[in-house]
Enzyme design. Structure first.
Site, short mmCIF file in Angstrom:
data_model
loop_
_atom_site.label_atom_id
_atom_site.label_comp_id
_atom_site.label_asym_id
_atom_site.label_seq_id
_atom_site.Cartn_x
_atom_site.Cartn_y
_atom_site.Cartn_z
N CYS A 182 0.87 -1.18 0.00
CA CYS A 182 0.00 0.00 0.00
C CYS A 182 0.90 1.23 0.00
CB CYS A 182 -0.94 0.00 1.21
SG CYS A 182 -0.08 0.05 2.80
N THR A 183 0.34 2.40 0.22
CA THR A 183 1.11 3.64 0.10
C THR A 183 2.24 3.73 1.11
OG1 THR A 183 -0.90 4.74 -0.66
CG2 THR A 183 0.96 6.15 -0.05
#
Length: 310
Positions: A182-183
């Site tokens: 994810c980020t």
């Protein structure tokens, strides 16, 4: 880029039963240092992104790690840094939540069980294994502007939809190895906890997320394609954490390419090709008035801070 404001993204899973008592002193400290952004507190830890001067941001990190108020819970808190010439946030908020990232499955927490952390330098080897299924745990609009090569897009609109996607599409007997990202690392870390609780036993997740990967892995060695959406005024970033080429529709929050902004369906602050003709008359009126105020504020050399519309 002028190094004026230091943006710091942080999260840390830790048992924090007295989290409600921390909100006010933490908020007051940030306001006193002209730090802006959002921090979330829950009984499973802390999460957020803030920005301020370099001195103020360093003081905040030191405050979290050493002040007796936090009882040493954040002494191992790590963070990611980037710079901007304008303040990327308008306000400072400290919010109390049930989860620091909302999965919506009671009992799931990396403080109890978690997958295997993979350093950015080792990530390419993991995801190049043909037996590994690679899942992007972010939302559909984030995936749309960039992801790792061969990553699966669950096409979710929120992280809360991820458990149902896994339960519907993944058979324990078929998928032996799973890698997720994810980020900044928080969603895939919690997703790994969920996957473990569902019975998957070889689960990997990218430590520090895409941001750490783009910071540490050289472009000519990278398996990342496109740009990475971020939840602040930068909109998207590239390798080396350089600001990307995307803007954002402030009506629907969707990232916009140069071609999107050339479309006859794009009106700044009001609509874009992704939300054109989807707003109610009331919403359209509100958006139009907000954009009018934005234009007036710019003429005065000010930043417009309006109500959140979406």
């Amino acid at each position: 880029m002028q190094r004026t404001y230091l943006t710091t993204a942080m999260y840390y899973f830790v048992s924090l039963p007295h989290f409600k008592t921390l909100r006010e002193p933490l908020l007051n400290f940030c306001i006193s240092k002209n730090i802006k952004g959002t921090l979330l507190l829950a009984d499973e830890g802390i999460n957020g992104t803030v920005a301020g001067s370099e001195k103020s941001t360093i003081e905040l990190l030191d405050y979290l790690k050493t002040d007796p108020l936090f009882e040493g819970h954040f002494k191992n808190l790590s963070h990611k840094e980037s710079w901007s010439d304008k303040h990327p946030f308008y306000r400072m908020k400290v919010k109390l939540k049930k989860e620091i990232v909302t999965l919506g499955v009671p009992g799931v927490s990396p403080t109890k069980v978690v997958g295997k952390y993979v350093k950015p330098q080792d990530w390419n080897k993991i995801i190049s294994d043909p037996e590994v299924v690679l899942i992007d745990t972010r939302n559909d609009y984030e995936y749309a502007i960039g992801s790792f090569r061969n990553a699966i897009n669950p096409k979710t609109n929120s992280f809360r939809e991820f458990p149902e996607y896994v339960r519907t599409h993944f058979d324990l007997k078929k998928y032996k190895k799973v890698a997720m990202f994810c980020t900044g690392g928080i969603r895939c870390e919690k997703a790994s906890s969920f996957m473990m609780s569902e019975g998957f036993d070889e689960v990997y997740h990218l430590e520090g997320g895409i941001l750490k990967y783009l910071e540490e892995v050289k472009p000519d060695e990278s398996l990342w394609q496109g740009e990475c959406f971020v939840f602040d005024q930068r909109v998207a970033i590239k390798h080396g954490l350089e600001v990307g080429d995307y803007d954002q529709c402030y009506a629907c929050r969707y990232p916009l390419s140069h071609d999107d902004m050339k479309s006859d369906k794009y009106t700044p602050g009001i609509s874009c090709p992704h939300c054109f003709n989807t707003h109610t008359p009331e919403k359209l009126k509100s958006l139009t008035e907000r954009q009018r105020q934005v234009i007036l504020a710019k003429k005065r050399g000010e930043e417009h801070i309006g109500k959140k519309l979406v």
